[in-house]
Design an enzyme around this catalytic site. Structure first.
Site, PDB file in Angstrom:
ATOM      1  CD  GLN A 152     -13.333 -17.993 -23.154  1.00 34.66           C
ATOM      2  OE1 GLN A 152     -12.181 -17.868 -23.552  1.00 34.66           O
ATOM      3  NE2 GLN A 152     -14.331 -18.212 -23.989  1.00 34.66           N
ATOM      4  CD  GLU A 192     -25.305 -14.433  -6.304  1.00 34.83           C
ATOM      5  OE1 GLU A 192     -25.830 -14.300  -7.419  1.00 34.83           O
ATOM      6  OE2 GLU A 192     -25.623 -13.720  -5.337  1.00 34.83           O
ATOM      7  NE  ARG A 209     -25.736 -10.256  -5.812  1.00 30.03           N
ATOM      8  CZ  ARG A 209     -24.867 -10.229  -6.811  1.00 30.03           C
ATOM      9  NH1 ARG A 209     -23.759  -9.502  -6.709  1.00 30.03           N
ATOM     10  NH2 ARG A 209     -25.079 -10.904  -7.922  1.00 30.03           N
ATOM     11  CG  HIS A 224     -21.189 -19.330  -6.460  1.00 32.44           C
ATOM     12  ND1 HIS A 224     -21.372 -18.542  -7.573  1.00 32.44           N
ATOM     13  CD2 HIS A 224     -20.665 -18.508  -5.505  1.00 32.44           C
ATOM     14  CE1 HIS A 224     -20.979 -17.310  -7.312  1.00 32.44           C
ATOM     15  NE2 HIS A 224     -20.555 -17.255  -6.067  1.00 32.44           N
ATOM     16  CE1 TYR A 251     -19.061 -17.079  -1.758  1.00 31.65           C
ATOM     17  CE2 TYR A 251     -20.620 -15.660  -2.904  1.00 31.65           C
ATOM     18  CZ  TYR A 251     -19.430 -16.375  -2.888  1.00 31.65           C
ATOM     19  OH  TYR A 251     -18.616 -16.386  -3.999  1.00 31.65           O
TER      20      TYR A 251
END
Length: 690
Positions: free
Chosen positions: A355, A180, A230, A268, A182
């Site tokens: 949301q 992701e 991961r 991201h 990081y």
């Protein structure tokens, strides 16, 4: 083999077996009771020790609900790794005590739990950020310092110390966050790593940091401790890794001592959606399956797996050994138990809206769930059986009314739900036809099952007034009558070519050139709906979706980051999307999903106009004033998405005497943008108090 009923995306019942989901996974020194992993999801509770009783209740509920393995939100190994200032860390013996509340809450229900170690690297929203190279992230305001050789070695030791403390706190293992975008992903990929020392250059050097961390942890904690890594299986950023490089990393991690290999997809900052609702279910599982061919440790599939039929298909096909879900287990803590006991139709399905979960996380708010407001609020929003049953009327069968009615009935009240139309669902019946929002069918299905299960007296095609409600002797009346579209107040606004968004989404014929007035969430939804070819299947086939977004469909891709040129079909309509405000269009859309909608419209040549004044409708089209000049838009149809008005005529006037207590929730209380998150939460909170 056990046979159970299951609903598909539109609620039709079929039959299948979920034997693979429920099968234990033996790791040699320990056993995980089934193949379901609750993936890491930052809630905001992790960062303060005084919130750990709430965090323990949150994880304990999911363990009670049957999940086999839980992974916490990210905990930093040191200060440089904070995602937020003073974020959650595990680097001191004093950190252990609050974490023991969490591990105890999970273990008493027979589940295993890993603590995720996450170093944010250049993604940190704090001034101490470091990275492989001093390249600023597009999603953080701070430029990172390049890590020195000394700092890298110290950080490796910090990871090992953190894992050791996690073991003392009762965790069954740790997950090392290496995807992701990081810190470890920043080292693994050329996208950020431009070093020329032993930590950069060829993949053997770029992966050295991650491999040494695994080795250090394994040496520190011993063999009987789970180490999950991961790994980004598909970077989806420029100068990202190829599949050959991903496999090389995976094999090195296995040799270094990992127990499990988890899937990460996309950074991201990637401009390709990976988890929003428009992403097809299990869109990326074939990349996981490709890596699985080359390692022997169990591999976990991830991203957009939300219902048992999808999970079972993945496991049965041998594409993964476990399936990871984070948001679906916020939506329904008892997902596994419902699957195991033939109650799949009762699952409160995650609709991947982001949301209340990710959007909250990125706004530094506590995460929750749009369809389940109890998520991460288990100690505060409690549904206790009533000792004094009341006769309750709920007027309006949208999501606010269904939430209030079913929870009140579950608590033991006698509930009647009145709906003026021939079906429940309210505005969700409009949303579910928008391309990419097919999951909304599932929420309507869930509430219908709950209405039947809890014994709510549902009266369709019934429009009631206050006199009727008073005559039936209700103790409480919940007004959830929702909204109606606001009209357009300009000359000839009642012309036949002027339609409301509701009329369009219900199937009214629309021309080939369209002006959409109002660029909030509904305006974007309507524009995407009008771009859809009439014969396009719903949901969009995976191959078409990948082609449209430019994702390499080959599981053994050789393209850097998994990119190929996107192929976008020519738009079937010319659409003008406009607003009176001078701010950028779509600025109020969800933080983690709004960019996807903006990109979709841009790809399909939708003309976006702001600062527009609407003058008149004529047979030729729509007259507007834009940039100080009058302009005629020659359009066949004008669709009004200019807001809504609350329907609240059932509410008594101030001081008026009534036999029942009246309450108002959802759109009836406040129109604004159609806010299902607030509507469901208000229904739940009211029902918990009645």
């Amino acid at each position: 083999m056990q046979q159970v009923a299951k609903p598909n995306i539109k609620g039709f019942i079929m039959t299948t077996s979920y034997a693979n989901i429920l099968k234990p996974l033996h790791l040699g020194f320990t056993t995980i009771k089934n193949r379901v992993v609750m993936g890491s999801m930052h809630t905001g509770l992790e960062d303060r020790f005084y919130n750990y009783p709430k965090l323990a209740a949150y994880f304990g509920e999911r363990a009670k609900g049957g999940v086999g393995l839980i992974i916490t939100g990210g905990i930093s190994p040191n200060r440089q790794g904070w995602l937020l200032p003073a974020g959650g860390t595990m680097n001191h013996i004093g950190d252990i005590a609050p974490h023991r509340l969490v591990t105890h809450a999970v273990h008493k229900h027979g589940a295993k739990i890993l603590m995720q170690i996450l170093h944010a690297g250049r993604y940190g929203y704090q001034p101490f950020v470091v990275s492989a190279s001093p390249i600023k992230s597009p999603i953080s305001m701070f430029k990172p310092r390049q890590m020195s050789d000394k700092l890298i070695l110290e950080t490796i030791q910090d990871y090992a110390d953190t894992a050791s403390l996690a073991k003392k706190a009762g965790y069954d293992g740790v997950e090392i966050m290496g995807s992701e975008g990081y810190l470890l992903n920043q080292f693994l990929s050329r996208h950020v790593n431009q070093r020329e020392d032993r930590w950069g250059g060829p993949i053997e050097n770029r992966m050295r940091f991650a491999v040494e961390i695994v080795k250090a942890i394994r040496e520190k904690v011993g063999e009987k401790f789970i180490i999950c890594f991961r790994l980004s299986m598909l970077d989806l950023v420029h100068e990202g890794n190829t599949m050959h490089e991903v496999i090389t990393i995976a094999q090195a991690l296995e040799k270094a001592g990992i127990t499990l290999l988890n899937t990460g997809i996309g950074w991201h900052e990637a401009r390709i959606p990976t988890i929003v609702t428009s992403v097809p279910r299990a869109a990326f599982v074939d990349y996981t399956a490709e890596v699985k061919k080359h390692v022997t440790v169990p591999v976990i599939a991830s991203n957009r797996i939300n219902m048992p039929e999808t999970a079972e298909e993945i496991l049965a096909a041998g594409k993964a050994d476990m399936v990871q879900m984070a948001r679906p287990l916020l939506a329904d803590a008892f997902w596994v138990n419902k699957t195991a006991t033939n109650r799949v139709d009762e699952i409160n399905t995650c609709i991947a809206c982001n949301q209340a979960c990710l959007d909250h996380s990125f706004q530094n708010k506590r995460a929750s769930c749009l369809v389940n407001p109890r998520a991460a609020h288990e100690t505060e929003l409690v549904y206790i059986k009533t000792k004094k049953p009341k006769k309750i009327a709920v007027v309006g069968g949208g999501v606010a009314g269904m939430s209030a009615a079913t929870i009140a009935a579950e608590r033991g009240h006698d509930v009647t739900l009145f709906e003026a139309l021939n079906d429940v669902g309210g505005q969700f019946n409009l949303a579910k036809v928008v391309p990419g929002k097919e999951e909304f069918h599932e929420t309507i299905r869930y509430f219908k099952v709950q209405i039947e299960k809890t014994g709510v007296d549902l009266r369709l095609n019934t429009k009631v007034n206050r006199e009727q409600l008073e005559r039936e002797g209700f103790d409480e009346v919940v007004v959830a009558t929702g909204v109606i579209p606001r009209g357009l107040k300009i000359e000839e606004s009642d012309a036949p070519q002027v339609l409301s968004y509701a009329e369009v989404l219900r199937g009214a014929p629309v021309g080939h050139s369209v002006a959409v007035i109002g660029a909030g969430g509904i305006g974007f939804d309507v524009s995407e709906f009008l771009l859809k070819p009439e014969n396009q299947p719903q949901p969009q086939p995976l191959s078409d979706w990948m082609r449209e977004w430019g994702i390499d469909p080959n599981p053994d891709y050789m393209t850097e980051g998994g990119f190929v040129p996107a192929e976008v079909e020519p738009p079937i309509r010319q659409i003008y999307l406009m607003q009176r405000k001078t701010t950028p269009l779509g600025i109020g859309l969800g933080k983690t999903s709004g960019w996807v909608h903006r990109a979709q419209l841009k790809k399909h040549a939708v003309r976006m106009m702001r600062g527009v004044q609407y003058k008149a409708v004529t047979n030729e089209g729509l007259w507007v004033e834009s940039n100080g000049h009058d302009q005629l838009l020659r359009v066949d149809t004008i669709v009004v998405c200019a807001g809504q008005e609350s329907v609240k005529d059932l509410m008594p006037k101030e001081g008026e005497l009534t036999l029942a207590n009246y309450h108002i929730i959802g759109g009836a209380k406040l129109a604004g943008e159609l806010d299902a998150k607030r509507a469901i939460r208000e229904g739940a909170e009211l029902a918990a108090k009645l």
